[in-house]
Design a protein around this motif. Structure first.
Motif, PDB file in Angstrom:
ATOM      1  N   GLY A  55     -34.636  37.517  46.879  1.00 40.34           N
ATOM      2  CA  GLY A  55     -34.248  37.304  47.551  1.00 40.34           C
ATOM      3  C   GLY A  55     -32.687  36.808  47.544  1.00 40.34           C
ATOM      4  N   ASP A  56     -31.637  36.366  48.020  1.00 37.57           N
ATOM      5  CA  ASP A  56     -30.211  36.379  47.787  1.00 37.57           C
ATOM      6  C   ASP A  56     -30.068  34.874  46.811  1.00 37.57           C
ATOM      7  N   SER A  57     -28.489  35.906  45.829  1.00 34.60           N
ATOM      8  CA  SER A  57     -28.515  34.630  45.049  1.00 34.60           C
ATOM      9  C   SER A  57     -27.341  33.368  45.543  1.00 34.60           C
ATOM     10  N   ALA A  97     -37.282  33.974  60.161  1.00 33.57           N
ATOM     11  CA  ALA A  97     -37.976  34.401  59.021  1.00 33.57           C
ATOM     12  C   ALA A  97     -36.574  35.484  58.171  1.00 33.57           C
ATOM     13  N   GLY A  98     -36.797  34.035  57.054  1.00 31.54           N
ATOM     14  CA  GLY A  98     -35.048  35.081  56.732  1.00 31.54           C
ATOM     15  C   GLY A  98     -34.246  34.591  57.139  1.00 31.54           C
ATOM     16  N   CYS A  99     -34.649  33.162  57.221  1.00 31.11           N
ATOM     17  CA  CYS A  99     -33.691  32.303  57.667  1.00 31.11           C
ATOM     18  C   CYS A  99     -31.495  32.414  56.777  1.00 31.11           C
ATOM     19  N   GLY A 100     -31.647  32.313  55.620  1.00 28.65           N
ATOM     20  CA  GLY A 100     -30.809  32.222  54.691  1.00 28.65           C
ATOM     21  C   GLY A 100     -30.107  31.213  54.765  1.00 28.65           C
ATOM     22  N   GLU A 101     -29.030  30.071  54.285  1.00 27.79           N
ATOM     23  CA  GLU A 101     -28.460  29.317  54.742  1.00 27.79           C
ATOM     24  C   GLU A 101     -28.680  28.302  55.720  1.00 27.79           C
ATOM     25  N   GLY A 119     -37.456  26.432  59.090  1.00 26.75           N
ATOM     26  CA  GLY A 119     -36.511  27.934  58.436  1.00 26.75           C
ATOM     27  C   GLY A 119     -37.550  28.163  57.281  1.00 26.75           C
ATOM     28  N   LEU A 120     -37.030  29.712  56.995  1.00 25.58           N
ATOM     29  CA  LEU A 120     -38.014  30.211  55.669  1.00 25.58           C
ATOM     30  C   LEU A 120     -37.145  31.288  55.133  1.00 25.58           C
ATOM     31  N   ASP A 121     -37.387  31.166  53.891  1.00 22.59           N
ATOM     32  CA  ASP A 121     -36.355  32.558  52.916  1.00 22.59           C
ATOM     33  C   ASP A 121     -36.970  32.442  51.813  1.00 22.59           C
ATOM     34  N   ILE A 122     -37.252  34.341  51.288  1.00 24.96           N
ATOM     35  CA  ILE A 122     -37.743  33.917  50.271  1.00 24.96           C
ATOM     36  C   ILE A 122     -37.083  33.244  48.916  1.00 24.96           C
ATOM     37  N   SER A 123     -35.376  33.476  49.706  1.00 26.34           N
ATOM     38  CA  SER A 123     -34.356  32.768  47.956  1.00 26.34           C
ATOM     39  C   SER A 123     -34.307  31.296  48.324  1.00 26.34           C
ATOM     40  N   GLY A 142     -40.535  31.017  50.710  1.00 30.42           N
ATOM     41  CA  GLY A 142     -42.221  32.289  51.433  1.00 30.42           C
ATOM     42  C   GLY A 142     -41.810  32.829  51.648  1.00 30.42           C
ATOM     43  N   SER A 143     -42.699  34.266  51.424  1.00 34.23           N
ATOM     44  CA  SER A 143     -42.343  35.294  52.120  1.00 34.23           C
ATOM     45  C   SER A 143     -42.586  35.488  53.771  1.00 34.23           C
ATOM     46  N   ASN A 144     -41.632  37.069  54.621  1.00 35.15           N
ATOM     47  CA  ASN A 144     -41.804  36.785  55.475  1.00 35.15           C
ATOM     48  C   ASN A 144     -43.695  37.697  55.183  1.00 35.15           C
ATOM     49  N   ALA A 145     -43.596  38.368  53.989  1.00 37.54           N
ATOM     50  CA  ALA A 145     -44.890  39.303  53.670  1.00 37.54           C
ATOM     51  C   ALA A 145     -46.127  38.211  54.103  1.00 37.54           C
ATOM     52  N   CYS A 159     -35.925  36.461  63.585  1.00 30.67           N
ATOM     53  CA  CYS A 159     -35.305  37.358  62.394  1.00 30.67           C
ATOM     54  C   CYS A 159     -34.061  38.239  62.159  1.00 30.67           C
ATOM     55  N   LEU A 160     -32.841  37.737  61.887  1.00 26.48           N
ATOM     56  CA  LEU A 160     -31.675  37.551  62.272  1.00 26.48           C
ATOM     57  C   LEU A 160     -31.210  38.532  60.725  1.00 26.48           C
ATOM     58  N   PHE A 161     -31.119  40.103  61.271  1.00 28.46           N
ATOM     59  CA  PHE A 161     -30.506  40.344  59.934  1.00 28.46           C
ATOM     60  C   PHE A 161     -31.393  40.820  58.986  1.00 28.46           C
ATOM     61  N   GLY A 162     -32.914  40.427  58.997  1.00 31.51           N
ATOM     62  CA  GLY A 162     -33.703  39.846  57.956  1.00 31.51           C
ATOM     63  C   GLY A 162     -34.473  41.936  57.203  1.00 31.51           C
ATOM     64  N   PHE A 163     -35.734  41.389  57.350  1.00 32.15           N
ATOM     65  CA  PHE A 163     -37.002  42.157  56.562  1.00 32.15           C
ATOM     66  C   PHE A 163     -37.838  41.660  57.844  1.00 32.15           C
ATOM     67  N   PRO A 164     -38.531  42.672  58.902  1.00 32.99           N
ATOM     68  CA  PRO A 164     -39.822  41.869  59.599  1.00 32.99           C
ATOM     69  C   PRO A 164     -41.070  42.748  58.791  1.00 32.99           C
TER      70      PRO A 164
HETATM   71  C1  LIG Z   1     -29.174  39.446  55.418  1.00 31.52           C
HETATM   72  S1  LIG Z   1     -29.531  38.151  55.062  1.00 31.52           S
HETATM   73  C2  LIG Z   1     -29.556  36.981  56.630  1.00 31.52           C
HETATM   74  C3  LIG Z   1     -29.521  35.651  56.684  1.00 31.52           C
HETATM   75  C4  LIG Z   1     -29.659  35.149  57.293  1.00 31.52           C
HETATM   76  N1  LIG Z   1     -30.375  36.015  58.000  1.00 31.52           N
HETATM   77  C5  LIG Z   1     -28.203  34.582  58.559  1.00 31.52           C
HETATM   78  O1  LIG Z   1     -27.751  35.901  58.877  1.00 31.52           O
HETATM   79  O2  LIG Z   1     -27.494  34.267  58.025  1.00 31.52           O
HETATM   80  C6  LIG Z   1     -31.260  38.495  54.635  1.00 31.52           C
HETATM   81  C7  LIG Z   1     -31.756  37.764  54.206  1.00 31.52           C
HETATM   82  O3  LIG Z   1     -33.598  37.426  54.036  1.00 31.52           O
HETATM   83  C8  LIG Z   1     -34.294  37.043  53.247  1.00 31.52           C
HETATM   84  N2  LIG Z   1     -35.761  37.120  52.364  1.00 31.52           N
HETATM   85  C9  LIG Z   1     -35.111  38.930  51.738  1.00 31.52           C
HETATM   86  N3  LIG Z   1     -36.582  39.637  51.078  1.00 31.52           N
HETATM   87  C10 LIG Z   1     -37.088  38.103  52.369  1.00 31.52           C
HETATM   88  C11 LIG Z   1     -39.028  38.248  52.678  1.00 31.52           C
HETATM   89  N4  LIG Z   1     -39.636  39.434  52.055  1.00 31.52           N
HETATM   90  N5  LIG Z   1     -38.679  36.576  53.037  1.00 31.52           N
HETATM   91  C12 LIG Z   1     -38.699  36.778  53.343  1.00 31.52           C
HETATM   92  N6  LIG Z   1     -36.853  36.134  53.405  1.00 31.52           N
HETATM   93  C13 LIG Z   1     -36.246  37.370  52.721  1.00 31.52           C
HETATM   94  C14 LIG Z   1     -32.847  37.025  52.217  1.00 31.52           C
HETATM   95  O4  LIG Z   1     -33.098  36.006  50.601  1.00 31.52           O
HETATM   96  C15 LIG Z   1     -31.636  36.646  52.504  1.00 31.52           C
HETATM   97  O5  LIG Z   1     -31.521  35.577  52.854  1.00 31.52           O
END
Ligand SMILES: C[S@@+](CC[C@H](N)C(=O)[O-])C[C@H]1O[C@@H](n2cnc3c(N)ncnc32)[C@H](O)[C@@H]1O
Length: 277
Positions: A55-57, A97-101, A119-123, A142-145, A159-164
């Motif tokens: 995930g994000d660094s 799902a992929g909540c970022g910060e 709030g769940l994120d892989i990072s 955790g992972s969306n998968a 799922c906001l700018f994320g990986f559904p």
């Molecule tokens: C573009 S960022 C968006 C973050 C947040 N939703 C926002 O808009 O501020 C995508 C996020 O998805 C996370 N991510 C990537 N693969 C993922 C996975 N398989 N499961 C959950 N999160 C994941 C990344 O770590 C990152 O935080």
């Protein structure tokens, strides 16, 4: 408003319900997951990790926090809260799902809605930052998968700018649950892309297909302009997007030379309802 307790975590190893005891979450079989000092729990088994630090660094997370906290995307957060309010009622159990910060969950919560939040994120870096800023929600690496969530328990998934992963989203949602997705439109950050790439890709053809098990109940475009007035803000925006890695050295240097950048924001908000048959 603080969020209500989130009650529907499940063990990532055997799928049984987790219950919180002091500073750990445990399942009936005795698997135990410690709550970290910052208040989050790691529910991503090592065998499900594709890299050591997925995930994000840390740097991307810091850049996103800096950029979002300046309010540039506040209209997106506001539209998200309006969409949620328009299509749901009562206390909601809600997963980002992929909540970022955690920016969007904090913003939605600040509107006073009654929410129990996961709030769940892989990072790990993203979840750590989110947990530090909100002690009342539940934060999980955790992972969306393979969502560590009991089936059929959630009113809403964001799922906001994320990986559904639609099959997983459908699994964890109640029968009439809502899925709200925010994704980029054609014009999104066009001026930045024009600076960093020699030419722009042609736009995607056609509408995004409707995922199986969902029906479309609302869709809207949200377009507005923002002006970044400093090198730091431009650098933060670039660092929080995949463009940082996709751009060439020359492209990155072009962006670094800018002191001001006027940008188009173009996002699509799609609201889907879980449906059967
Ligand atoms: C573009 S960022 C968006 C973050 C947040 N939703 C926002 O808009 O501020 C995508 C996020 O998805 C996370 N991510 C990537 N693969 C993922 C996975 N398989 N499961 C959950 N999160 C994941 C990344 O770590 C990152 O935080």
């Amino acid at each position: 408003m603080p969020s209500l307790p989130f009650q529907a975590l499940r063990c990532p190893l055997d799928g049984s319900a987790l219950t919180r005891r002091d500073m750990s979450w445990r399942c009936e079989a005795g698997h135990s997951y410690d709550v970290a000092r910052e208040g989050y729990v790691h529910l991503l088994p090592v065998q499900n990790k594709r890299s050591k630090d997925p995930g994000d660094s840390k740097e991307m997370v810091a850049a996103r926090r800096h950029f979002l906290s300046a309010g540039y995307y506040a209209p997106i957060a506001q539209a998200l809260a309006e969409t949620l309010r328009a299509h749901s009622h009562g206390p909601l159990s809600c997963l980002d799902a992929g909540c970022g910060e955690g920016y969007y969950l904090r913003e939605v919560q600040s509107t006073g809605m009654s929410l129990s939040i996961l709030g769940l994120d892989i990072s790990k870096w993203a979840v750590q930052a989110a947990a530090k800023s909100d002690k009342s929600s539940t934060w999980v690496v955790g992972s969306n998968a393979n969502l560590p969530v009991v089936s059929g328990t959630l009113d809403c998934v964001l799922c906001l700018f994320g990986f559904p992963v639609y099959a997983e989203f459908a699994r964890v949602m109640k029968t009439d649950g809502l899925l709200i997705q925010v994704d980029t439109g054609e014009q999104h950050l066009r001026e930045l892309r024009e600076v960093i790439y020699p030419s722009l890709k042609p736009p995607r053809e056609g509408e995004a297909p409707l995922p199986e098990g969902f029906s479309l109940i609302d869709e809207r475009a949200l377009c507005f302009n923002i002006v970044l007035e400093s090198r730091e803000a431009i650098a933060d925006l670039l660092a929080m997007t995949p463009h940082l890695y996709r751009a060439s050295q020359a492209g990155r240097e072009n962006a670094a030379a800018l002191e001001r950048l006027s940008l188009s924001i173009d996002v699509r908000i799609r609201c889907l309802r879980r449906s059967f048959g």
